[in-house]
Design an enzyme around this catalytic site. Structure first.
Site, PDB file in Angstrom:
ATOM      1  CD  GLU B  50      -2.796   0.864   2.606  1.00 29.03           C
ATOM      2  OE1 GLU B  50      -2.716  -0.155   3.344  1.00 29.03           O
ATOM      3  OE2 GLU B  50      -3.444   1.863   2.919  1.00 29.03           O
ATOM      4  CG  ASP B  61      -3.353   8.950   7.363  1.00 31.60           C
ATOM      5  OD1 ASP B  61      -3.327   7.734   7.616  1.00 31.60           O
ATOM      6  OD2 ASP B  61      -3.500   9.407   6.217  1.00 31.60           O
TER       7      ASP B  61
END
Lengths: 389, 266
Positions: B50, B61
């Site tokens: 990824e 995040d």
């Protein structure tokens, strides 16, 4: 349920963790605003606590100086000093109704943070406010006020350390604690149903103004003007006039000037993009990263704009203009001297464009300007600005 | 050619092996260094890689990936340069499936049609877009119908509940189950109803069920190993790379060790 989009703008661009929460919020919001008991309570607090209705003041000397009849909607006279409290009372009553015990908020200038801290104190809720490190410096007084009111102010040091980053951090925290925490968004931005909710809770501005202008002038105004950062005072100021034959003008911050690249005029130069859960006009760089906004006013220093404004711009129903830091500061000074009112720098943007636009109006025509907040919080910024000049 | 992610997951399923996916912030330590790290991970037997495309406002995040993302943007990384790097790797023979993890504005700004075309040209096999929930996918999905288009990985959260059938319907590749509420990199504090939730996802789909968010070692996933088909490690790996100065050996060893431990328990 209501439509999550305004034309192609709006939507719910959030993580999957928040989708059920937004659904729950939407259901609760619709139940609340159709419940007469809820509305009664909301209007009770607006009247007895916030101090509404606030006057629609005919600014005589300003009218003379600018050459058209100017009325100021005095949102600066609200408890806590700005329109932000209208929406906070609505959202916190909704949070209470949903059984949430904690609230979080983002803030730029600190007005929404102060309003949320105030509402949380009033209803006995735990309050955390996210604020960019840069804004904490610019608006130290408001940080202190929030803390006095019992709120915890979390300094955000990511990205540009301003409102957009504070909003990111509030969204991150909400995604984690949404099960027991209500996110009080201060502007007409964010994922659906926030823009709609903020508009409903700010609608009171134009509900009153419309009635007041009819009482004083016996007719609707020719022009209604308000400043636009995310767009909460403006959407509230426009709401009741959208269906009327009234010219509506939103004023964005042009910072050092649109051509300098240092500005906050999402609609003048932005293109559609996705930030903070919504699709709307957004200032971006070549790579699609969000560009840094600049405005002397912390409350307008935001790279995006509420999705309904984006829609109203495209449809042509509202005209969006912008004024520079310099023009806003000149208008601020003028209002102090001519009317004995110290406006917030945000509101001074609307005043600055009112001056420009008045040149196209006659002395008999009527313009209503939303004076969204008072300038006490800005005294330090103003002093510094004129010292540097 | 069959989609590399779909093929890789199917191959593991056949062998009853667990999948292991690692996350790298693209452009770190620089694009060349990133390419070497990717080759190292292919050698270490990672199932899918990824690649996080840095974005100015990574609202899904936590601090580790935010910092990495900021650093990478400062160095000038953008989605075009990452596309180019992947294209070069494919030319050099990289077979490892590549997923882009990115925010919707990056895709939207690039142009939906152009973006999908670039994925196909450069050999990007899948997309994870954390701010694009099922309800908002229509616009992009229209461009993903081509057989060679990348797969859009569906994310499920512990509070998705009755949304699970809606989300997994028509999904491709695998289902990405986040282990906790909130953002990436919270380290081991999984949701209290994790088992119930993973079982619910498993009962609604035949696709492999992968778990990510807050995983550091294979031990972290042991309590739910029977319910998942593999694990995804992001923030911890990014941190490990940063602390080791992007040492290829450290990266490779971590991946081998994780896989060993993961299979020791199965």
């Amino acid at each position: 349920m209501s439509e999550p989009y305004y034309g192609e703008y709006g939507g719910q661009f959030v993580s999957e963790s928040l989708m059920n929460i937004l659904q729950e919020l939407e259901v609760a919001f619709h139940a609340a605003i159709t419940d007469t008991d809820f509305l009664k309570e909301y209007h009770y607090y607006l009247k007895q606590y916030v101090g509404r209705p606030v006057p629609l003041y005919h600014a005589n000397r300003l009218s003379e100086a600018y050459g058209t009849k100017i009325y100021l909607k005095r949102e600066d006279l609200n408890h806590t000093g700005a329109h932000k409290i209208n929406n906070v009372i609505g959202q916190i009553l909704l949070a209470k109704r949903m059984g949430k015990k904690k609230v979080i908020a983002e803030t730029g200038a600190g007005q929404h943070g102060v309003a949320t801290a105030t509402g949380a104190a009033l209803f006995g809720m735990e309050c955390t406010v996210f604020m960019g490190a840069e804004d904490m410096k610019r608006q130290a007084l408001n940080v202190f006020r929030m803390e006095m009111l019992g709120a915890k102010v979390v300094q955000v040091t990511s990205g540009s350390n301003t409102l957009k980053d504070a909003t990111n951090e509030a969204l991150r925290t909400w995604a984690k604690y949404a099960e027991d925490t209500f996110y009080v968004i201060g502007s007409a931005v964010g994922p659906h149903p926030y823009p709609r909710m903020v508009k409903e809770f700010q609608r009171i501005i134009s509900v009153e103004a419309k009635q007041q202008i009819l009482e004083q002038e016996g007719r609707l105004p020719d022009v209604v003007m308000a400043c636009v950062g995310g767009g909460s005072n403006s959407i509230g100021m426009f709401a009741e006039f959208l269906e009327e034959r009234v010219r509506l003008i939103g004023v964005e911050a042009a910072g050092f000037g649109i051509d300098t690249g240092k500005h906050a005029s999402a609609m003048a130069l932005g293109k559609p993009g996705i930030l903070h859960g919504m699709k709307s006009y957004l200032l971006q760089d070549f790579d699609g990263n969000v560009a840094l906004a600049h405005s002397i006013s912390a409350g307008l220093d935001y790279p995006g704009v509420g999705p309904e404004h984006a829609y109203l711009k495209d449809s042509g129903r509202v005209t969006y203009a912008c004024v520079t830091d310099e023009e806003a500061m000149a208008a601020l000074t003028e209002l102090c001297r001519l009317e004995g009112i110290i406006p917030a720098i945000e509101s001074a943007h609307a005043l600055a464009y009112a001056k420009k636009y008045a040149k196209e109006m006659t002395a008999e025509q009527v313009m209503v300007v939303c004076l969204s907040g008072r300038g006490d919080k800005d005294v330090h910024t103003v002093a510094e600005y004129f010292r540097e000049k | 050619m069959e989609n590399r992610i779909v093929a890789a997951m199917a191959a593991l399923g056949g062998k009853k092996e667990k999948a292991f996916i690692t996350y790298l912030t693209a452009g770190l330590p620089d694009l060349e260094g990133m390419k070497e790290l990717i080759l190292e991970q292919e050698a270490a037997g990672v199932t899918v890689l990824e690649l996080g495309i840095p974005f100015s406002d990574p609202a899904a995040d936590g601090p580790v990936i935010q910092a990495a993302s900021y650093q990478s943007i400062k160095q000038g990384t953008n989605v075009r340069s990452v596309f180019q790097a992947v294209k070069e790797l494919r030319k050099e023979g990289l077979g490892l499936p590549i997923l882009f993890m990115l925010y919707y504005n990056t895709v939207y700004h690039y142009g939906l049609s152009d973006f999908v075309t670039s994925c196909i040209d450069c050999g990007v096999d899948g997309l994870i877009i954390p701010d694009l929930p099922k309800e908002e996918q229509g616009e992009l999905s229209a461009y993903l119908e081509r057989a060679d288009a990348p797969v859009l990985i569906q994310l499920v959260s512990p509070v998705s509940k009755e949304r699970i059938p809606l989300i997994v319907e028509g999904a491709k590749g695998f289902i990405y189950c986040v282990s906790a509420m909130g953002v990436t990199g919270q380290g081991g504090s999984f949701h209290k109803e994790l088992r119930e939730y993973l079982s619910a996802v498993g009962s609604h789909t035949n696709l492999p069920v992968m778990m990510g968010f807050g995983i550091r070692t294979a031990k972290d996933v042991l309590p739910v190993a029977d319910l998942i088909d593999g694990a995804i490690v992001g923030s911890h790996f990014v941190n490990l790379l940063m602390e080791s100065g992007y040492d290829r050996k450290v990266a490779g060893e971590y991946c081998r060790e994780f896989k060993r431990e993961l299979h020791a328990v199965v």
